[in-house]
Scaffold this motif. Structure first.
Motif: not given
Ligand SMILES: NC(=O)c1ccc[n+]([C@@H]2O[C@H](COP(=O)([O-])OP(=O)(O)OC[C@H]3O[C@@H](n4cnc5c(N)ncnc54)[C@H](O)[C@@H]3O)[C@@H](O)[C@H]2O)c1
Length: 664
Positions: A4-5, A23, A26-28, A63, A66-67, A70, A72
Motif C-alpha cells: 500500500r506504500r 501513483a 492509485g498508490i501513494p 486524476k 490526484e496523481v 500522491r 511525496t
C-alpha cells in the motif's frame, strides 16, 4: 502482504517514471533522491508527462492532480523507507553504490518490507550481499520509459523467497504492467541478455571493418526497424553498451570483452545522443546519418539466430521459460515477434549451421550453438520438454497453464446458465490476428466442441474494434511457412462453420481483412451500422487467404464477392445488412446487450442437435449436387427421429410451454 506504500530511491530517468506509474495506479509513493535538483527535475518530468496524458484525454484533469498529490518528494532516506511496504531502488548502475545503498535501506526499513532493485544487468544476489533478510530482496526491472513500456522483469535471486517473488509478481500486474518471471538470477536477466550477443556482433562488425555503421543501419531500416543498430546504440548511450559488455565479460564469458570498437568513443566522451556526438552527430534529437547502400555483410537471419541461441541458453540454464522469453522480447524490444516464434518456423539444422558459420566468421564461441541446438533438441527445449526448462521447486504448482504469449489474446468466458460462450480477441487496439490469436481461437473452439453446457458462441473484439485484420508484421521464414500460416487461419476459422454450435460474429469498428474473414466463417453476423468492413488484401499484394476468397462467394454469390475482393472497397454495416451479409444492426452502445440477449434466446429456444445438423447441411449441402444434398437431409431427418429433444420440442409445442432441450 498488501503493498500500500511504496518508496522509490533515485529520481532519475527510471525512478521518476516508476514513481509516476505507481501513483497512476492509485498508490501513494515517496520519491527519494540524494540530490534536491534531481527531485526538482523529476517533479517537472512527472508534471509534463501528466499534462500530455491530460491533453490526449488519457486521464482527466482531476486524476492528473490526484496523481501528483500522491507523490511525496524527499531527500531523507531514513524517513522515506521507514514505513514502506515496498522499496524500489533506481540509482546509477554502479555495483558498490547499489550494495551500500541496499544496506542502508535494509537497516532502516521494516523487516518485512520488500526491497527491489531496478538494475539493468547486475545479478540480484550480488546486490543482496549486505541486506538483512535477503529472502525479501529481488529484482524489478522496468523498461524505459516506465510509463509507456508494459514489461517488467521480476527476478528471483538465490535467496528470494517464493512468497516475495509471487507477491511482487502480482503487485506488478496490479499496477497495469506485464511481468515476466525470471526464475534464476543471471546477468542481464532475459531481455538484456538476449541483446548481449547482438551488441557484440555489431561491435565486431566494426572492429573487423566489415562495413560502415550507416551501411548496416540502412540494412536495418530496410528490414523495417525504426532505428538501425548503431543509431540505437548512440540513442541508448555508448557508455551503457560498453559497461554492459564489460559486465558480461566478467560474469558470462570473457569473450564479451574481445571487441574494442565502442571503447574509443567512451574514452573521447562521445557517448551518442546525450553528448551530441557518438557514432553519428546528433541534432535536435536526431542522428545525422550519411546516405549509404544497405550492407550485405549480415542478413536478418544472422541476427535472429543469435537471439534464438541466447534464448536457448536462457532456457537451458533455467532462467526463464520460452513463453516468458517471447513476451519479454516482444514487449521489451517493441517487436511483433520474439525468438521463440521465429525458432518455431525454422529447423534445428538450419539454425545450427548458421550459428556455426557466424562463430567461425567472427571468431567467437559466443555465437557457437547452445547445447540443445548442437544436440538437435531445440524443438523439445522450446516445447518445455527439456530438463533445463523445469521450473525451480515451488513454482510449478503456482503457474497458470502455459500459454504461448504469457496471457492468451483470446479469452473465453462462459455463461453456462444461459448456454452461451464468448470468445473475445484482445491484444492490440485493433485486435490484430496473430499466430497467438489463431492458436487461442483453435484451443478454445476445440474445448467448446463437445461441451454440453454451451449452444451458442459469440465471437467479438474487445474495445472499439472487432478486428482490423491479420498481423502483417509477423515473421515468416519463407513461402512454405507463409502458406502454412494461411492454412492455420483457414483451418481455425473453418471450425466456426463446422462446430456443432451456433456461431455469431459481433461486428463493430474495423472488420477488415482477416477480421472480416473471421466474421464470415460464423453462422451469423450482427453489426453496428457504421462498422468498417472490407477486404483490402489485393491492394496490399495479398489475397484474402484465410478462406475469404472461397467463403464470401458462398454467402453473397460470385458477382458481389468478386467486386468486393477485387476492388478492396470498404463498406459499412448498413450496406452489409442491405446485401444480406449481416442479419441484425444495432447502434454501438446497444450491440453488446442486444447480441447477448439474442444469443441467450437462441441458446434455449433452438434444439442444439437440430442446429448442429442444420448448419452442417447448409454448409456441406452447398458443395454437392442437389440430389446428394437432399439425400443428406433425408438421412438427417431419420437421425433426429430418435432424439429426446424432438420429443421435448413437440410436447412443449403442444403444451404451450418453453422447451427444455438437453442436446440428446
Ligand atoms: N535508463 C534506462 O534506460 C534504464 C532502463 C532500465 C533500467 N535502468 C536502470 O535503472 C537504474 C537507474 O538508471 P537511470 O537511467 O534512471 O539513472 P539516472 O542517472 O537517470 O538516475 C539515477 C538517480 O539516482 C540518484 N542517486 C545517485 N546516488 C543516490 C543515492 N545514494 N541515493 C539516492 N539517490 C541517488 C541520482 O541523483 C539520479 O537522480 C540503473 O540501475 C539502470 O541500469 C535504466
Amino acid at each position: 502482504m498488501d503493498i500500500r506504500r511504496v518508496t522509490v530511491i533515485g529520481a532519475g530517468i527510471m525512478g521518476h517514471g516508476i514513481a509516476e506509474v505507481i501513483a497512476l495506479s492509485g498508490i501513494p509513493v515517496i520519491l527519494e533522491d540524494a540530490f534536491p535538483e534531481a527531485l526538482k527535475k523529476a517533479e517537472n518530468g512527472i508534471g509534463t508527462s501528466l499534462e500530455k496524458m491530460k491533453k490526449s484525454g488519457r486521464i482527466s484533469p482531476e486524476k492528473a492532480s490526484e496523481v501528483l498529490g500522491r507523490i511525496t518528494f524527499s531527500s531523507d532516506l531514513k524517513e522515506s523507507v521507514k514505513d514502506a511496504d515496498l522499496i524500489i531502488e533506481a540509482v546509477p548502475e554502479i555495483p558498490d553504490l547499489k550494495i551500500s545503498l541496499m544496506k542502508q535501506i535494509s537497516d532502516n526499513c521494516r523487516k518485512d518490507a520488500i526491497i527491489a532493485s531496478n538494475t539493468s544487468n547486475i545479478r540480484i544476489t550480488t546486490l543482496a550481499k549486505d541486506v538483512i533478510n535477503p529472502d525479501r530482496f529481488l529484482g524489478m526491472h522496468f523498461f524505459n520509459p516506465p510509463v509507456v513500456m508494459k514489461l517488467v522483469e521480476v527476478i528471483k535471486s538465490e535467496k528470494t523467497s517464493q512468497e516475495t517473488f509471487d507477491n511482487l509478481f502480482e503487485f506488478t500486474k496490479s499496477i497495469g504492467k506485464t511481468p515476466i518471471r525470471v526464475l534464476k538470477d543471471s546477468p542481464g536477466f532475459v531481455v538484456n541478455r538476449i541483446n548481449a550477443p547482438e551488441s557484440l556482433l555489431f561491435c565486431l562488425i566494426m572492429d573487423k571493418k566489415m562495413a560502415k555503421p550507416e551501411e548496416i543501419d540502412a540494412f536495418g531500416k530496410l528490414q523495417g526497424l525504426p532505428m538501425g543498430p548503431y543509431e540505437l546504440i548512440d540513442y541508448v548511450g555508448i557508455d551503457t553498451v560498453v559497461h554492459s559488455l564489460k559486465y558480461y565479460s566478467e560474469t558470462i564469458d570473457p569473450e564479451y570483452g574481445k571487441c574494442k570498437f565502442f571503447d574509443s568513443f567512451v574514452e573521447a566522451k562521445n557517448l551518442g545522443s546525450k553528448t551530441g556526438k557518438g557514432i553519428y552527430v546528433w541534432e535536435n534529437g536526431h542522428a545525422k546519418i550519411p546516405d549509404a547502400k544497405p550492407s550485405s555483410v549480415i542478413d536478418l537471419m544472422d541476427v535472429l539466430v543469435v537471439e534464438i541461441n541466447e534464448a536457448a541458453k536462457i532456457i537451458e540454464e533455467g532462467i526463464a521459460e520460452p513463453s516468458e522469453i517471447e513476451t519479454g522480447v516482444k514487449l521489451g524490444m517493441n517487436r511483433p515477434f520474439g525468438p521463440i516464434s521465429v525458432a518455431e518456423g525454422l529447423t534445428n539444422a538450419e539454425i545450427k549451421k548458421k550459428l556455426e558459420k557466424l562463430s567461425e566468421k567472427f571468431d567467437t564461441r559466443i555465437f557457437y550453438p547452445a547445447k540443445s541446438i548442437q544436440q538437435g533438441k531445440l524443438r523439445e527445449l522450446l516445447a518445455g520438454r527439456h530438463k533445463a526448462t523445469e521450473p525451480q521447486a515451488g513454482t510449478a504448482e503456482k503457474k497458470e497453464p502455459v500459454q504461448k504469449d504469457g496471457a492468451s489474446p483470446v479469452s473465453l468466458s462462459m455463461d453456462q446458465d444461459k448456454k452461451v460462450a464468448y470468445l473475445t480477441i484482445s491484444n492490440t487496439r485493433n485486435n490484430l490476428i496473430s499466430y497467438d490469436v489463431l492458436k487461442g481461437l483453435e484451443k478454445n473452439l476445440t474445448e467448446l466442441w463437445n461441451s454440453k453446457e454451451i449452444n451458442v458462441i459469440v465471437v467479438r473484439g474487445s474495445g472499439e474494434n472487432f478486428s482490423a485484420g491479420a498481423q502483417l508484421t509477423q515473421f515468416f521464414s519463407g513461402p512454405m511457412d507463409f502458406a502454412e500460416n494461411a492454412r492455420l487461419g483457414e483451418r481455425t476459422f473453418r471450425m466456426l462453420s463446422e462446430i456443432p454450435k451456433i456461431t455469431i460474429a459481433e461486428m463493430k469498428g474495423y472488420v477488415l481483412g482477416g477480421g472480416f474473414e473471421l466474421s464470415i466463417w460464423c453462422d451469423m453476423r450482427i453489426s453496428t451500422p457504421d462498422a468498417k468492413i472490407g477486404f483490402p488484401e489485393v491492394t496490399l499484394g495479398l489475397i484474402p487467404g484465410w478462406g475469404g476468397s472461397q467463403r464470401l462467394s458462398k454467402l453473397l454469390g460470385m458477382s458481389r464477392a468478386t467486386f468486393l475482393i477485387l476492388t478492396g472497397e470498404r463498406f459499412d454495416g448498413k450496406f452489409a445488412s442491405e446485401i444480406g451479409l449481416v442479419s441484425k444492426l444495432y447502434a454501438a452502445d446497444r450491440i453488446d446487450d442486444e447480441t447477448r440477449s439474442f444469443a441467450e434466446d437462441l441458446a434455449t429456444k433452438v434444439a442444439p442437435i437440430s442446429a448442429a445438423i442444420a448448419k452442417r447441411l447448409i454448409n456441406k449441402g452447398s458443395d454437392v449436387p442437389a440430389d446428394n444434398g437432399l439425400e443428406m437431409e433425408t438421412m438427417a431427418m431419420g437421425l433426429l427421429y430418435g432424439t429426446e429433444d424432438l420429443k421435448e420440442g413437440i410436447s412443449a409445442f403442444l403444451q404451450k410451454r418453453k422447451p427444455d432441450y438437453k442436446g440428446r
